[in-house]
Scaffold this active site. Structure first.
Site, mmCIF file in Angstrom:
data_model
loop_
_atom_site.group_PDB
_atom_site.id
_atom_site.type_symbol
_atom_site.label_atom_id
_atom_site.label_comp_id
_atom_site.label_asym_id
_atom_site.label_seq_id
_atom_site.Cartn_x
_atom_site.Cartn_y
_atom_site.Cartn_z
ATOM 1 N N GLY A 170 48.533 24.022 33.555
ATOM 2 C CA GLY A 170 49.802 23.318 33.321
ATOM 3 C C GLY A 170 49.657 21.823 33.532
ATOM 4 C CE LYS A 171 47.066 17.028 38.541
ATOM 5 N NZ LYS A 171 46.060 16.905 39.571
ATOM 6 C CE1 TYR A 182 47.417 37.096 35.019
ATOM 7 C CE2 TYR A 182 45.883 38.093 33.462
ATOM 8 C CZ TYR A 182 46.495 36.971 33.997
ATOM 9 O OH TYR A 182 46.201 35.725 33.491
HETATM 10 N N1 LIG Z 1 42.712 30.605 34.838
HETATM 11 C C1 LIG Z 1 42.535 31.716 34.125
HETATM 12 O O1 LIG Z 1 41.501 32.406 34.227
HETATM 13 C C2 LIG Z 1 43.556 32.107 33.122
HETATM 14 C C3 LIG Z 1 44.881 31.742 33.271
HETATM 15 N N2 LIG Z 1 45.790 32.193 32.345
HETATM 16 C C4 LIG Z 1 47.199 31.875 32.493
HETATM 17 O O2 LIG Z 1 47.378 30.477 32.489
HETATM 18 C C5 LIG Z 1 48.571 30.154 33.186
HETATM 19 C C6 LIG Z 1 48.286 29.025 34.157
HETATM 20 O O3 LIG Z 1 47.414 29.509 35.162
HETATM 21 P P1 LIG Z 1 46.300 28.605 35.872
HETATM 22 O O4 LIG Z 1 46.577 27.172 35.659
HETATM 23 O O5 LIG Z 1 44.988 29.144 35.471
HETATM 24 O O6 LIG Z 1 46.535 29.015 37.376
HETATM 25 P P2 LIG Z 1 47.015 28.189 38.633
HETATM 26 O O7 LIG Z 1 47.173 29.192 39.725
HETATM 27 O O8 LIG Z 1 46.115 27.038 38.842
HETATM 28 O O9 LIG Z 1 48.438 27.599 38.188
HETATM 29 C C7 LIG Z 1 49.577 28.390 38.078
HETATM 30 C C8 LIG Z 1 50.807 27.488 38.127
HETATM 31 O O10 LIG Z 1 51.956 28.317 38.045
HETATM 32 C C9 LIG Z 1 52.877 27.871 39.014
HETATM 33 N N3 LIG Z 1 53.778 28.937 39.415
HETATM 34 C C10 LIG Z 1 53.477 30.135 39.952
HETATM 35 N N4 LIG Z 1 54.601 30.803 40.229
HETATM 36 C C11 LIG Z 1 55.631 30.020 39.843
HETATM 37 C C12 LIG Z 1 57.047 30.157 39.870
HETATM 38 N N5 LIG Z 1 57.638 31.229 40.367
HETATM 39 N N6 LIG Z 1 57.801 29.152 39.376
HETATM 40 C C13 LIG Z 1 57.234 28.038 38.897
HETATM 41 N N7 LIG Z 1 55.891 27.837 38.867
HETATM 42 C C14 LIG Z 1 55.115 28.822 39.327
HETATM 43 C C15 LIG Z 1 52.028 27.384 40.176
HETATM 44 O O11 LIG Z 1 52.750 26.516 41.017
HETATM 45 C C16 LIG Z 1 50.911 26.698 39.430
HETATM 46 O O12 LIG Z 1 51.251 25.362 39.141
HETATM 47 C C17 LIG Z 1 49.049 31.456 33.846
HETATM 48 O O13 LIG Z 1 50.089 31.998 33.082
HETATM 49 C C18 LIG Z 1 47.809 32.336 33.794
HETATM 50 O O14 LIG Z 1 48.132 33.708 33.779
HETATM 51 C C19 LIG Z 1 45.429 32.927 31.267
HETATM 52 C C20 LIG Z 1 44.137 33.273 31.098
HETATM 53 C C21 LIG Z 1 43.083 32.894 31.982
HETATM 54 C C1 LIG Z 2 38.217 39.347 29.989
HETATM 55 C C2 LIG Z 2 39.523 39.149 30.724
HETATM 56 C C3 LIG Z 2 39.937 37.736 30.784
HETATM 57 C C4 LIG Z 2 41.219 37.599 31.540
HETATM 58 C C5 LIG Z 2 41.610 36.159 31.734
HETATM 59 C C6 LIG Z 2 42.664 36.036 32.767
HETATM 60 O O1 LIG Z 2 43.837 35.939 32.473
HETATM 61 C C7 LIG Z 2 42.219 36.092 34.082
HETATM 62 C C8 LIG Z 2 43.072 36.129 35.092
HETATM 63 C C9 LIG Z 2 42.618 36.629 36.383
HETATM 64 C C10 LIG Z 2 42.652 35.762 37.511
HETATM 65 C C11 LIG Z 2 42.848 36.546 38.643
HETATM 66 C C12 LIG Z 2 43.198 37.846 38.257
HETATM 67 O O2 LIG Z 2 43.365 38.821 38.951
HETATM 68 C C13 LIG Z 2 43.452 37.788 36.826
HETATM 69 C C14 LIG Z 2 43.224 39.053 36.068
HETATM 70 C C15 LIG Z 2 41.828 39.551 36.142
HETATM 71 C C16 LIG Z 2 41.366 40.436 35.064
HETATM 72 C C17 LIG Z 2 42.201 40.615 33.913
HETATM 73 C C18 LIG Z 2 41.382 41.323 32.900
HETATM 74 C C19 LIG Z 2 42.269 42.095 32.075
HETATM 75 C C20 LIG Z 2 41.524 42.860 31.075
HETATM 76 O O3 LIG Z 2 40.925 42.238 30.165
HETATM 77 O O4 LIG Z 2 41.568 44.063 31.175
#
Ligand SMILES: NC(=O)C1=CN([C@@H]2O[C@H](COP(=O)(O)OP(=O)(O)OC[C@H]3O[C@@H](n4cnc5c(N)ncnc54)[C@H](O)[C@@H]3O)[C@@H](O)[C@H]2O)C=CC1
Ligand SMILES: CCCCCC(=O)/C=C/[C@H]1C=CC(=O)[C@@H]1CCCCCCC(=O)O
Length: 216
Positions: free
Chosen positions: A18-19, A112
């Site tokens: 998000g940042k 998730y």
């Molecule tokens: N990092 C990864 O491996 C992946 C992340 N994503 C998705 O990307 C999105 C962003 O995640 P990241 O930046 O990676 O994680 P992160 O943990 O660094 O950031 C998550 C953000 O969501 C905010 N947040 C959580 N609960 C909230 C609430 N109730 N109200 C408002 N804000 C809230 C947190 O304050 C934080 O700024 C998520 O939806 C995540 O599921 C998708 C695929 C892979």
């Molecule tokens: C190949 C899966 C990539 C998933 C990317 C993602 O959103 C990861 C998020 C993880 C961070 C901490 C977790 O517990 C999240 C989920 C971990 C595994 C999700 C895999 C789901 C699947 O592909 O079955």
């Protein structure tokens, strides 16, 4: 879409993706604002990014609430503000899902995975709505695989070996690559209904080809 002067709202922008998304939008001249002030200060909203999400299989109610209900609520609020037929300026809504929203590969994160499948289905369904052309809206979904942010340290600690195996197979995206894909979705006016998948192995790809709203 030229982003100069456009108003954007990004949920969960304090850190991680998000940042990075907010910084990329700001660099292109957009104003990234808090929801309460978008109307009073800037007279409307052009770009909505439903990004906030958590990974916590132990508290499924909270995770469904943030990852899916939050996206639905944010989308509904944005549609109200952006709808041209209700005085809005039109614009784009980008919802952040995950590759887990398309192909379930890890047994340890069923909730998730369920929330992210919900985000993909919800967004695709809106993109097919025949009325969005008149409303001036388009919808896109971003599905990154594992990306180098703090969420990676969450629930996967319960299954560290299994998680490690999958991470070794699929690799870890750089935040910059995911941000590049995100900006493509925002800037391409013709792009509606895109489901963009980003992996360390294959980079930026479309799972579902975007379709132009003018053709709907
Ligand atoms: N990092 C990864 O491996 C992946 C992340 N994503 C998705 O990307 C999105 C962003 O995640 P990241 O930046 O990676 O994680 P992160 O943990 O660094 O950031 C998550 C953000 O969501 C905010 N947040 C959580 N609960 C909230 C609430 N109730 N109200 C408002 N804000 C809230 C947190 O304050 C934080 O700024 C998520 O939806 C995540 O599921 C998708 C695929 C892979
Ligand atoms: C190949 C899966 C990539 C998933 C990317 C993602 O959103 C990861 C998020 C993880 C961070 C901490 C977790 O517990 C999240 C989920 C971990 C595994 C999700 C895999 C789901 C699947 O592909 O079955």
């Amino acid at each position: 879409m030229s982003l100069a002067g456009k108003v954007a709202f990004v949920t969960g922008a304090a850190q991680g993706l998000g940042k990075a998304f907010s910084e990329a939008l700001l660099k292109k001249g957009a104003k990234v604002e808090a929801f309460e002030t978008v109307i009073s200060c800037f007279g409307g909203l052009d770009i909505m990014v439903n990004n906030a999400g958590i990974a916590n299989e132990h508290n499924y109610a909270l995770m469904v609430n943030i990852n899916l209900t939050g996206v639905i609520t944010g989308t509904n609020m944005a549609i109200d503000l952006m709808n041209r037929e209700k005085g809005g300026r039109g614009g784009v809504i980008v919802n952040i899902a995950s590759t887990a929203g398309i192909t379930p590969e890890a047994y340890f994160a069923p909730i998730y995975t369920g929330t992210k499948h919900g985000v993909v289905g919800f967004t695709r369904c809106w993109s097919m709505n025949p009325y969005i052309a008149k409303m001036g809206l388009r919808f896109a979904c971003l599905c990154p695989a594992f990306t180098d942010t703090q969420i990676l340290c969450s629930t996967i600690t319960d299954y560290p070996e299994d998680a490690q195996k999958i991470i070794q197979q699929v690799g870890i995206n750089k935040v910059e690559t995911v941000t590049e894909g995100f900006m493509q979705l925002v800037e391409d006016n013709q792009c509606n209904g895109a489901v963009m998948v980003i992996t360390a192995q294959n980079g930026i790809q479309y799972h579902r080809k975007p379709h132009g709203i003018s053709r709907m």
